[in-house]
Design an enzyme around this catalytic site. Structure first.
Site, PDB file in Angstrom:
ATOM      1  N   HIS A 138      -8.352 -10.331   4.282  1.00 33.37           N
ATOM      2  CA  HIS A 138      -7.137  -9.816   3.213  1.00 33.37           C
ATOM      3  C   HIS A 138      -6.466  -9.761   3.468  1.00 33.37           C
ATOM      4  O   HIS A 138      -4.969 -10.829   4.696  1.00 33.37           O
ATOM      5  CB  HIS A 138      -7.657  -8.188   3.450  1.00 33.37           C
ATOM      6  CG  HIS A 138      -7.650  -7.202   2.680  1.00 33.37           C
ATOM      7  ND1 HIS A 138      -6.059  -6.389   2.340  1.00 33.37           N
ATOM      8  CD2 HIS A 138      -7.924  -6.498   1.570  1.00 33.37           C
ATOM      9  CE1 HIS A 138      -6.920  -5.997   1.751  1.00 33.37           C
ATOM     10  NE2 HIS A 138      -7.480  -5.685   1.346  1.00 33.37           N
ATOM     11  N   LYS A 187     -12.731   3.985   3.843  1.00 33.06           N
ATOM     12  CA  LYS A 187     -14.084   3.268   3.023  1.00 33.06           C
ATOM     13  C   LYS A 187     -15.407   3.962   4.367  1.00 33.06           C
ATOM     14  O   LYS A 187     -16.023   3.096   4.114  1.00 33.06           O
ATOM     15  CB  LYS A 187     -13.502   2.752   4.069  1.00 33.06           C
ATOM     16  CG  LYS A 187     -12.420   1.419   3.459  1.00 33.06           C
ATOM     17  CD  LYS A 187     -12.409   0.195   3.469  1.00 33.06           C
ATOM     18  CE  LYS A 187     -11.476  -0.639   3.018  1.00 33.06           C
ATOM     19  NZ  LYS A 187     -11.320  -0.911   0.928  1.00 33.06           N
ATOM     20  N   CYS A 212      -8.077  -8.473  -3.302  1.00 30.53           N
ATOM     21  CA  CYS A 212      -7.184  -8.896  -2.329  1.00 30.53           C
ATOM     22  C   CYS A 212      -6.950  -9.761  -1.105  1.00 30.53           C
ATOM     23  O   CYS A 212      -6.774 -10.331  -0.081  1.00 30.53           O
ATOM     24  CB  CYS A 212      -6.109  -7.849  -1.390  1.00 30.53           C
ATOM     25  SG  CYS A 212      -5.712  -6.086  -1.976  1.00 30.53           S
TER      26      CYS A 212
HETATM   27  N1  PLP Z   1      -9.012  -5.603   5.487  1.00 26.64           N
HETATM   28  C1  PLP Z   1     -10.280  -5.425   5.009  1.00 26.64           C
HETATM   29  C2  PLP Z   1     -11.245  -6.327   4.271  1.00 26.64           C
HETATM   30  C3  PLP Z   1     -10.157  -4.681   3.846  1.00 26.64           C
HETATM   31  O1  PLP Z   1     -11.176  -4.418   2.732  1.00 26.64           O
HETATM   32  C4  PLP Z   1      -9.140  -3.614   3.032  1.00 26.64           C
HETATM   33  C5  PLP Z   1      -9.458  -2.909   1.903  1.00 26.64           C
HETATM   34  O2  PLP Z   1      -9.603  -3.535   0.658  1.00 26.64           O
HETATM   35  C6  PLP Z   1      -8.010  -3.947   4.120  1.00 26.64           C
HETATM   36  C7  PLP Z   1      -7.805  -4.701   4.675  1.00 26.64           C
HETATM   37  C8  PLP Z   1      -6.829  -2.521   4.250  1.00 26.64           C
HETATM   38  O3  PLP Z   1      -7.446  -1.349   4.146  1.00 26.64           O
HETATM   39  P1  PLP Z   1      -6.890  -0.183   3.298  1.00 26.64           P
HETATM   40  O4  PLP Z   1      -6.063  -0.332   2.238  1.00 26.64           O
HETATM   41  O5  PLP Z   1      -7.750   0.921   3.756  1.00 26.64           O
HETATM   42  O6  PLP Z   1      -5.688  -0.184   4.424  1.00 26.64           O
END
Ligand code: PLP
Length: 407
Positions: free
Chosen positions: A123, A226, A365
């Site tokens: 991500h 989540k 993302c």
């Molecule tokens: N890492 C992964 C694999 C994710 O799916 C996400 C969010 O979709 C994030 C990081 C970032 O999470 P947050 O937006 O809650 O900081």
């Protein structure tokens, strides 16, 4: 004992909403899960009865708020099997947790001739913080590719190590492919080379039991929203031996021991990394999300979601002409990313919305992953404990209808 999903759903009033005359089917759980009543009530109670700033007061309300926050910290430590609650740092989410590790830990250990290893399925939250640091320091980023089924190429992973390798940061589960990476094995290999390992657990914690000591992660990051918890709260687990050596990430109140214009000394763990007023109401409510998950049973959550995943995948593949599903690694978690023929993911998502079904569309993302797949985006359906087989059926019928409308 069989789970009563309909009973569980009663705790999620949002699932009764109607969209365009149909009952909502929420399949955007990887972006954020819905929130059970007990978590919402904890937030309401926090604002209604115990709101006072933590750690700074001798008065009763402040002590109660502090106790709720510190209880949540102990609950999180126990939930992920950390050695101590001092190793649990509250952040705004996975993104802030990974920025903290990159800036503080990366800034401490990396030099210009060093290399770090990321993977193609990260991500942006586990890419960009490292690039920001790279712009300051100048190390090299190496990338683990994947195999055609969406599993990481572990041979390539091992071959990327050399005498310059200083750190690995890798997602536990892909938010696009659902691939669950064998982080325990990957960490053991990195450690055998003396290299620390950061895990982005955002997509793993909601679906499986995490034991940070068993996998031996140096850092593990995740987001409350989540995993049936509140928004605005995240966790960074870090091994004490690292956290003690690392410099603070942000400066301000709460994180100091003594301040003067000549010299400031910092607070003990974990407060050294928690500058400013935290979302203490949300943090307390996270405890309730953990209660919900543990009462439901992490194994029950995993097996229910896997049943839905297998059932829906089978039906989509059998019944939707021209469907392409991205990510077929064995043991993947309950995420289905797909495209239908040459149709744009956005059109498919819009039409599904009109049929009352919430899915995510776009690059999720993960633009480097999209590039490696040769696509711009996908439609992504992701499941949680409250989704039912009836919903899976309605989803498949809707995808068939959308496919017929577009082609
Ligand atoms: N890492 C992964 C694999 C994710 O799916 C996400 C969010 O979709 C994030 C990081 C970032 O999470 P947050 O937006 O809650 O900081």
């Amino acid at each position: 004992m069989a789970l009563d999903i309909h009973k569980i759903r009663e705790d999620f009033p949002i699932l009764n909403r109607e969209l365009y005359g149909r009952r909502l089917i929420y399949l955007d759980n990887s972006a954020t899960s819905e929130t059970p009543r007990e978590v919402v009530e904890a937030v309401v109670n926090g604002y209604t009865h115990t709101k006072a700033n933590v750690h700074r007061g001798v008065h009763t309300l402040s002590q109660e708020a502090t106790e709720l926050q510190e209880t949540a910290r102990r609950r999180v430590a126990e939930f992920i099997n950390a050695d101590s609650s001092d190793e649990v740092i509250f952040t705004r989410g996975t993104t802030e947790a990974l920025n903290l590790v990159a800036s503080s830990f990366g800034g401490m250990i990396l030099g210009k001739d060093d290399e770090i290893i990321l993977t193609v399925m990260e991500h942006h939250a586990n890419i960009v913080p490292w690039q920001l640091l790279q712009a300051r320091i100048g190390f090299r980023i190496r990338v683990v590719p994947m195999l055609p089924d969406g599993a990481l190429d572990l041979e390539a992973y091992r071959s990327l190590f050399n005498e310059h390798t200083r750190l690995v940061s890798c997602t536990h589960a892909s938010n696009v492919l659902g691939t669950v990476n064998p982080v325990k094995e990957m960490i053991a290999f990195a450690h055998s080379k003396g290299v620390p390992f950061v895990v982005d657990g955002a997509q793993a914690v909601p679906h499986m039991k995490i034991d940070v000591r068993d996998i031996d992660a140096d850092f593990y990051a995740f987001s409350a929203h989540k995993m049936y918890g509140p928004t605005g709260v995240g966790v960074l687990y870090g091994k004490r031996e690292w956290l003690e050596k690392m410099p603070p990430y942000q400066g301000g109140g709460e994180m100091i021991e003594n301040v003067s214009f000549e010299k400031t000394t910092f607070a003990e763990l974990p407060y050294k990394f928690e500058a400013g007023t935290p979302d203490f109401v949300g943090i307390a409510a996270l405890s309730k999300a953990l209660d919900f998950m543990q009462r439901t049973g992490l194994d029950n959550i995993a097996s229910h979601e896997h049943e839905l995943l297998d059932y829906t995948t089978r039906r989509l593949e059998a019944e939707v002409p021209d469907i392409r599903i991205f990510g077929k690694a064995p043991g993947k978690c309950a995420i289905i990313s797909f495209l239908i023929g040459n149709e744009h993911h956005y059109d498919v998502g819009m039409l599904l919305d009109k049929l009352g079904i919430a899915v995510r569309t776009g690059h999720h993302c993960a633009q480097p992953l999209m590039r490696s797949l040769g696509i711009e985006g996908t439609v992504r359906a992701s499941f949680a404990i409250y989704n039912t087989q009836e919903e899976a059926d309605r989803f498949v019928e809707a995808v068939k209808r959308v496919s017929a409308m577009l082609q």
